[in-house]
Design a protein around this motif. Sequence first.
Motif, PDB file in Angstrom:
ATOM      1  N   UNK A  18      39.455  52.151  37.179  1.00  0.00           N
ATOM      2  CA  UNK A  18      39.670  51.113  36.174  1.00  0.00           C
ATOM      3  C   UNK A  18      39.211  51.587  34.801  1.00  0.00           C
ATOM      4  N   UNK A  19      39.893  51.119  33.787  1.00  0.00           N
ATOM      5  CA  UNK A  19      39.454  51.401  32.421  1.00  0.00           C
ATOM      6  C   UNK A  19      38.461  50.346  31.945  1.00  0.00           C
ATOM      7  N   UNK A  20      38.744  49.095  32.268  1.00  0.00           N
ATOM      8  CA  UNK A  20      37.869  47.976  31.922  1.00  0.00           C
ATOM      9  C   UNK A  20      37.929  46.981  33.072  1.00  0.00           C
ATOM     10  N   UNK A  21      36.930  46.108  33.152  1.00  0.00           N
ATOM     11  CA  UNK A  21      36.908  45.157  34.264  1.00  0.00           C
ATOM     12  C   UNK A  21      36.135  43.904  33.900  1.00  0.00           C
ATOM     13  N   UNK A  22      36.599  42.780  34.439  1.00  0.00           N
ATOM     14  CA  UNK A  22      35.823  41.545  34.498  1.00  0.00           C
ATOM     15  C   UNK A  22      35.179  41.502  35.881  1.00  0.00           C
ATOM     16  N   UNK A  23      33.891  41.188  35.929  1.00  0.00           N
ATOM     17  CA  UNK A  23      33.174  41.072  37.207  1.00  0.00           C
ATOM     18  C   UNK A  23      32.712  39.633  37.378  1.00  0.00           C
ATOM     19  N   UNK A  24      33.125  39.005  38.484  1.00  0.00           N
ATOM     20  CA  UNK A  24      32.615  37.676  38.821  1.00  0.00           C
ATOM     21  C   UNK A  24      31.132  37.822  39.169  1.00  0.00           C
ATOM     22  N   UNK A  25      30.272  37.224  38.371  1.00  0.00           N
ATOM     23  CA  UNK A  25      28.833  37.502  38.422  1.00  0.00           C
ATOM     24  C   UNK A  25      28.060  36.217  38.704  1.00  0.00           C
ATOM     25  N   UNK A 106      41.507  31.848  38.854  1.00  0.00           N
ATOM     26  CA  UNK A 106      42.438  31.433  37.810  1.00  0.00           C
ATOM     27  C   UNK A 106      41.767  31.502  36.444  1.00  0.00           C
ATOM     28  N   UNK A 107      40.529  31.021  36.372  1.00  0.00           N
ATOM     29  CA  UNK A 107      39.789  31.046  35.104  1.00  0.00           C
ATOM     30  C   UNK A 107      39.488  32.485  34.686  1.00  0.00           C
ATOM     31  N   UNK A 108      39.005  33.301  35.620  1.00  0.00           N
ATOM     32  CA  UNK A 108      38.674  34.684  35.271  1.00  0.00           C
ATOM     33  C   UNK A 108      39.933  35.491  34.961  1.00  0.00           C
ATOM     34  N   UNK A 109      41.014  35.228  35.686  1.00  0.00           N
ATOM     35  CA  UNK A 109      42.264  35.925  35.408  1.00  0.00           C
ATOM     36  C   UNK A 109      42.779  35.623  34.014  1.00  0.00           C
ATOM     37  N   UNK A 110      42.704  34.347  33.619  1.00  0.00           N
ATOM     38  CA  UNK A 110      43.142  33.973  32.277  1.00  0.00           C
ATOM     39  C   UNK A 110      42.267  34.636  31.220  1.00  0.00           C
ATOM     40  N   UNK A 111      40.965  34.685  31.464  1.00  0.00           N
ATOM     41  CA  UNK A 111      40.050  35.336  30.529  1.00  0.00           C
ATOM     42  C   UNK A 111      40.363  36.827  30.421  1.00  0.00           C
ATOM     43  N   UNK A 112      40.614  37.465  31.548  1.00  0.00           N
ATOM     44  CA  UNK A 112      40.941  38.892  31.540  1.00  0.00           C
ATOM     45  C   UNK A 112      42.226  39.152  30.753  1.00  0.00           C
ATOM     46  N   UNK A 113      43.243  38.339  30.972  1.00  0.00           N
ATOM     47  CA  UNK A 113      44.504  38.530  30.239  1.00  0.00           C
ATOM     48  C   UNK A 113      44.303  38.327  28.742  1.00  0.00           C
ATOM     49  N   UNK A 114      43.518  37.333  28.396  1.00  0.00           N
ATOM     50  CA  UNK A 114      43.249  37.042  26.990  1.00  0.00           C
ATOM     51  C   UNK A 114      42.586  38.227  26.294  1.00  0.00           C
ATOM     52  N   UNK A 115      41.742  38.941  27.025  1.00  0.00           N
ATOM     53  CA  UNK A 115      40.999  40.064  26.430  1.00  0.00           C
ATOM     54  C   UNK A 115      41.626  41.415  26.740  1.00  0.00           C
ATOM     55  N   UNK A 116      42.761  41.402  27.388  1.00  0.00           N
ATOM     56  CA  UNK A 116      43.438  42.660  27.690  1.00  0.00           C
ATOM     57  C   UNK A 116      42.732  43.498  28.726  1.00  0.00           C
ATOM     58  N   UNK A 117      42.027  42.856  29.639  1.00  0.00           N
ATOM     59  CA  UNK A 117      41.295  43.563  30.697  1.00  0.00           C
ATOM     60  C   UNK A 117      42.160  43.574  31.947  1.00  0.00           C
ATOM     61  N   UNK A 118      42.404  44.735  32.539  1.00  0.00           N
ATOM     62  CA  UNK A 118      43.427  44.827  33.585  1.00  0.00           C
ATOM     63  C   UNK A 118      43.031  44.360  34.978  1.00  0.00           C
ATOM     64  N   UNK A 119      41.738  44.181  35.270  1.00  0.00           N
ATOM     65  CA  UNK A 119      41.349  43.890  36.650  1.00  0.00           C
ATOM     66  C   UNK A 119      40.148  42.959  36.678  1.00  0.00           C
ATOM     67  N   UNK A 120      40.126  42.106  37.709  1.00  0.00           N
ATOM     68  CA  UNK A 120      38.974  41.252  38.004  1.00  0.00           C
ATOM     69  C   UNK A 120      38.374  41.721  39.328  1.00  0.00           C
ATOM     70  N   UNK A 121      37.061  41.887  39.352  1.00  0.00           N
ATOM     71  CA  UNK A 121      36.341  42.334  40.541  1.00  0.00           C
ATOM     72  C   UNK A 121      35.399  41.239  41.016  1.00  0.00           C
ATOM     73  N   UNK A 122      35.155  41.204  42.338  1.00  0.00           N
ATOM     74  CA  UNK A 122      34.145  40.278  42.842  1.00  0.00           C
ATOM     75  C   UNK A 122      33.365  40.947  43.961  1.00  0.00           C
TER      76      UNK A 122
END
Length: 280
Positions: A18-25, A106-122
Amino acid sequence: MELLQAKHQRVLGILREFERAVVAFSGGVDSTLLAKLARDVLGRDRVLAVTADSPSLAREDLQDAIQVARQLDLVHAVVRTAEVDDPAYQANARTRCYFCKQELFEVLGALARERGIPVVLYGAIGDDRHEDRPGEQAARERGIRAPLQEAGLEKFDVRELARALGVPNWNRPQNACLSSRIPHGQEVTAEKLQRIESAESFLRAQGFHQVRVRHDGAHARIEVGAEEVGRFADAQLRLGVTQAFERLGFATVGVDRRGYRSGGAQHAADEILLTAIGSC
């Protein structure tokens, strides 16, 4: 240790995809280890750790997540989720966790798309594959990745690796959302969740470490660590607990002799029934 190191390297290899990631924390050990590893591999500014805040999250747990994020120097955000407003979630069937994770992703996916982040991890782990985890279906449907699980890490591995890497909450007791304290089939409401949170906070203030308050109508069942159950032999403690629980709206309260069990809200208990609160 060789096997653990091999799993560690597999996680790092997955994260390098991954280049960037959102992590459910959530601030639990699993998600904290995942967030730390992602930060180590990708760099601080390429990982956004996100905590979902709702009535199902205790205020103490939210503050713990914020503190741990600061200790690990994570880029951290708190977002609101509305699963408790969903009638399917409120119905509290065995699939409740599906609707929770559906809202979260759904919330994290929308946030990731808004910030141009390609993947959500948990932070799902290997053990979760062997248990009834409706939330995993929600993750699969949305393409959410679980690097710890993909690398084969299980509960013991996660704690050992977290300890070795200096993760500050490596020995944090296992926890779950407040809704897990309500038996399936009984409605989840914000009022019940607040009552549970206040009851558990009171018990922690008495020095109990592992705490669950199971909400069963007007009855509360306390689960604490098996080694702590004996403390309820103290008459003064029993009186303090019954008075506090009366103020919260419970009619009776008991203590499970066997101590804390994961998923205990769904199982029959062997209870020590404390004095009926109404007669105290």
